[in-house]
Write a protein that holds these residues in place. Sequence first.
Motif, short mmCIF file in Angstrom:
data_model
loop_
_atom_site.label_atom_id
_atom_site.label_comp_id
_atom_site.label_asym_id
_atom_site.label_seq_id
_atom_site.Cartn_x
_atom_site.Cartn_y
_atom_site.Cartn_z
N ASN A 57 -0.45 18.74 -3.66
CA ASN A 57 -1.22 19.51 -4.98
C ASN A 57 -1.85 20.59 -4.25
OD1 ASN A 57 -3.35 18.27 -3.40
ND2 ASN A 57 -3.59 16.56 -4.86
N VAL A 58 -2.76 21.22 -5.18
CA VAL A 58 -3.39 22.39 -4.72
C VAL A 58 -4.47 22.34 -3.72
CG1 VAL A 58 -5.17 24.12 -5.62
CG2 VAL A 58 -3.59 23.19 -7.33
N LYS A 59 -4.95 21.06 -3.25
CA LYS A 59 -5.85 20.77 -2.29
C LYS A 59 -4.87 20.93 -0.99
CE LYS A 59 -9.80 19.56 -0.50
NZ LYS A 59 -10.38 18.18 -0.85
N THR A 60 -3.80 20.22 -0.87
CA THR A 60 -2.82 20.32 0.26
C THR A 60 -2.64 21.80 0.61
OG1 THR A 60 -1.73 18.43 -0.81
CG2 THR A 60 -0.70 19.31 1.13
N TYR A 61 -2.59 22.70 -0.39
CA TYR A 61 -2.36 24.31 0.13
C TYR A 61 -3.57 24.60 0.67
CZ TYR A 61 2.18 25.12 -2.49
OH TYR A 61 3.39 24.62 -2.83
N ILE A 62 -4.57 24.48 0.20
CA ILE A 62 -5.90 24.95 0.65
C ILE A 62 -6.22 24.28 2.12
CG2 ILE A 62 -8.49 24.71 0.17
CD1 ILE A 62 -7.88 24.82 -2.98
N ILE A 63 -6.01 23.14 2.31
CA ILE A 63 -6.17 22.54 3.63
C ILE A 63 -5.48 23.09 4.61
CG2 ILE A 63 -6.28 20.33 4.86
CD1 ILE A 63 -6.93 19.00 2.40
N ALA A 64 -4.12 23.31 4.11
CA ALA A 64 -3.21 23.66 5.20
C ALA A 64 -3.48 25.40 5.51
CB ALA A 64 -1.83 23.57 4.63
N LEU A 65 -3.55 26.15 4.40
CA LEU A 65 -3.69 27.60 4.76
C LEU A 65 -5.12 27.86 5.67
CD1 LEU A 65 -2.02 29.84 3.95
CD2 LEU A 65 -1.31 27.62 3.13
N ARG A 66 -6.35 26.96 5.09
CA ARG A 66 -7.56 27.06 5.89
C ARG A 66 -7.31 26.71 7.14
NH1 ARG A 66 -11.93 23.90 2.71
NH2 ARG A 66 -10.60 22.12 3.95
N THR A 67 -6.81 25.73 7.51
CA THR A 67 -6.58 25.13 8.91
C THR A 67 -5.77 26.21 9.89
OG1 THR A 67 -6.81 22.94 8.32
CG2 THR A 67 -5.67 23.32 10.43
N PHE B 237 0.78 -1.25 0.20
CA PHE B 237 -0.04 -0.04 0.25
C PHE B 237 0.75 1.30 0.09
CE2 PHE B 237 -2.36 3.18 2.19
CZ PHE B 237 -3.42 3.36 1.42
N ALA B 238 0.59 2.02 -0.83
CA ALA B 238 1.30 3.35 -0.93
C ALA B 238 0.49 4.53 -1.03
CB ALA B 238 2.31 3.42 -2.22
N HIS B 239 0.57 5.52 -0.25
CA HIS B 239 -0.32 6.77 -0.10
C HIS B 239 -0.22 7.68 -1.33
CE1 HIS B 239 -2.11 6.46 4.00
NE2 HIS B 239 -0.95 5.93 4.26
N THR B 240 -1.42 8.30 -1.51
CA THR B 240 -1.44 9.22 -2.79
C THR B 240 -1.77 10.48 -2.22
OG1 THR B 240 -3.70 8.78 -2.97
CG2 THR B 240 -2.26 7.37 -4.48
N ALA B 241 -1.87 11.57 -3.15
CA ALA B 241 -1.96 12.69 -2.65
C ALA B 241 -3.36 12.90 -2.00
CB ALA B 241 -1.90 13.82 -3.63
N THR B 242 -4.41 12.25 -2.56
CA THR B 242 -5.78 12.12 -1.94
C THR B 242 -5.83 11.59 -0.54
OG1 THR B 242 -6.65 11.83 -4.32
CG2 THR B 242 -8.08 11.46 -2.39
N THR B 243 -5.28 10.36 -0.38
CA THR B 243 -5.36 9.80 1.03
C THR B 243 -4.62 10.77 1.80
OG1 THR B 243 -3.27 8.54 0.52
CG2 THR B 243 -5.46 7.48 0.18
N PHE B 244 -3.42 11.44 1.70
CA PHE B 244 -2.72 12.25 2.41
C PHE B 244 -3.62 13.48 2.77
CE2 PHE B 244 1.04 13.83 4.62
CZ PHE B 244 1.77 12.70 4.82
N ASN B 245 -4.09 14.07 1.85
CA ASN B 245 -4.87 15.21 2.09
C ASN B 245 -6.12 14.98 3.10
OD1 ASN B 245 -3.51 16.96 0.48
ND2 ASN B 245 -4.74 16.46 -1.60
N LYS B 246 -6.49 13.81 2.96
CA LYS B 246 -7.64 13.25 3.76
C LYS B 246 -6.97 13.20 5.25
CE LYS B 246 -12.02 12.17 4.45
NZ LYS B 246 -13.15 12.97 3.92
N ILE B 247 -5.79 12.97 5.53
CA ILE B 247 -5.41 12.90 6.88
C ILE B 247 -5.20 14.29 7.42
CG2 ILE B 247 -3.29 11.89 8.02
CD1 ILE B 247 -2.88 9.96 5.83
N LEU B 248 -4.72 15.09 6.44
CA LEU B 248 -4.45 16.41 7.01
C LEU B 248 -5.69 17.26 7.18
CD1 LEU B 248 -1.72 17.89 4.36
CD2 LEU B 248 -1.44 17.52 6.80
N GLU C 290 5.83 16.28 6.26
CA GLU C 290 5.87 14.87 5.61
C GLU C 290 5.23 14.87 4.24
OE1 GLU C 290 4.89 10.23 6.67
OE2 GLU C 290 4.62 11.94 8.29
N SER C 291 4.29 15.61 4.10
CA SER C 291 3.54 15.47 2.52
C SER C 291 4.49 15.96 1.66
CB SER C 291 2.31 16.30 2.65
OG SER C 291 2.78 17.88 2.89
N GLY C 292 5.41 17.23 1.99
CA GLY C 292 6.27 17.81 1.15
C GLY C 292 7.52 16.90 0.90
#
Length: 509
Positions: free
Chosen positions: A135-145, A98-109, A127-129
């Motif tokens: 991806n763009v969703k990572t930026y959005i989740i991080a800055l919104r939080t 099993f290898a994580h993708t940007a989608t699964t990692f964004n869900k954890i974030l 760790e995501s970096g």
Amino acid sequence: MLRPTKFTTPSLAILYFHFQSLTTAAAVAPPVDEAHLLRVCTILYQQQNSPDAKLHTNLNKTQFHLTHEFFLQVCNKFPYSWRPVYKFYQFSTSHPHFAHTATTFNKILDVVGKSRNLDLFWALCRESGERRLVNVKTYIIALRTLAAARELKKCVEFFHLMNGFGYEYKVEIFNAVIEVLCRSKLADEAKHVVVKLRDWIRPDSDTYRWLIHGFCDVGDLIEASKLWNSMVEEEGLEPCVEVVELMLEGLFKSNRFGEGLKLFQSMRVRRVESLGLSTYRLVIEWLCRKGKMGESYVVFEEMKTRGIEPDNAILGWIVYGLMSRGRVREAYGVYQSVENGDVCVYHGMIKGLLRLKKAGEATEVFREMVRRGCEPTMHTYVMLLQGHLGRRGRRGEDPLVNFDTIFVGGLIKAGKSLEATKYVERAINRGVEVPRFDYNKFLHYFSNEEGAAMFEAMAVKLREVGLFDLADILARYGEKMATRDRRRNRANQSVEEDLSLVSSSPRQY
């Protein structure tokens, strides 16, 4: 009358790709076994404080197939609890296949961010970096939080952190983040990020557009005006029509009507060729709201002179404006001249008639609307009920007409005993506190087959006491909700059949 939300081109693109990814995933990914999912979630919940070795041993003994969809479903079971999700994430990293993708990692974030565990959240961002799963969703989740937690220093540092991992500063990603912050009413935080990153990311017209949108949305027109001046004088950027409309709507909403008309007049003098249908619609709407029919007709004629044909929304506001000023004959003339009227025109007529206390005529317009095949909305029914029964409901000596009896009995049938008790308490103290009735909730509670039967029975009783208009309105709403409930059930059955066919059919690789 509500105006439709305006979507920009980037927003439509994001919605398209999001929908495309969802449909692709639903078509390719096998369905998750609910029994396995429940067993795994039970172990995670009960043993979330156990040592990792014990938890991993119990999970390895449990039969389930770890896929990306299964991982996302586990995260959905704990949307605000970081510990079970993080424990399962640690287990998944030790899984060999099993290898994580940007989608699964964004869900954890997303889950960790909602639980406000900021130390763990920042470690996962790093760790995501490192894993190159940004991806763009990572930026959005991080800055919104981080912005919601007022971690402004880390908001700026996140961009520098990602740049260190090879993700360059890009104004497109930057604007997507600023858009989300401003839509989330975090305009001050968005402005702070823009100011601190000015040396690395130069703000463009889209950046200022979303900042002005954010401050207008929270009612801070002083800050929005400062940004307008900064955009024009310091950056040398010409405000687009959308920015002008944002400022106009903000000024109108805050009762600074004169300043809004001055801004519109300056646009007519300097850049009249850039004014389109949406700008004229906005100005005519607010002029009609204020009853300034002379000025609205001047703008209306100017629009037609420039070759811009009015849409039904503008005609609906013209009808309402004339009705609100008591010019009934002129309003009916405009109303009858519309060939293909939609809900906007009918709402303008109904709202105007109700303002003149002519609920019977408004109901006739409603019947004509139904006969011509124009489907009423929830707002139509709420307006008509308020016109017949008043904003606070109506009492009567006859139990069939007593609205308190109808409302309280309906709430109890819907299982809303707490809301019924609160309303009864307010009704008892009616001399001190007049109970305000929420028609939206009342109609929402009975938007099903049971509500259809109740509305039909209520319509029969109302006709017995001569309230035919009110009976027709409720009967029509019940009929509409019954058919909607059946359509929804048919749609759910078809989806379940499709999933069963996908799971039972052999796959070819």
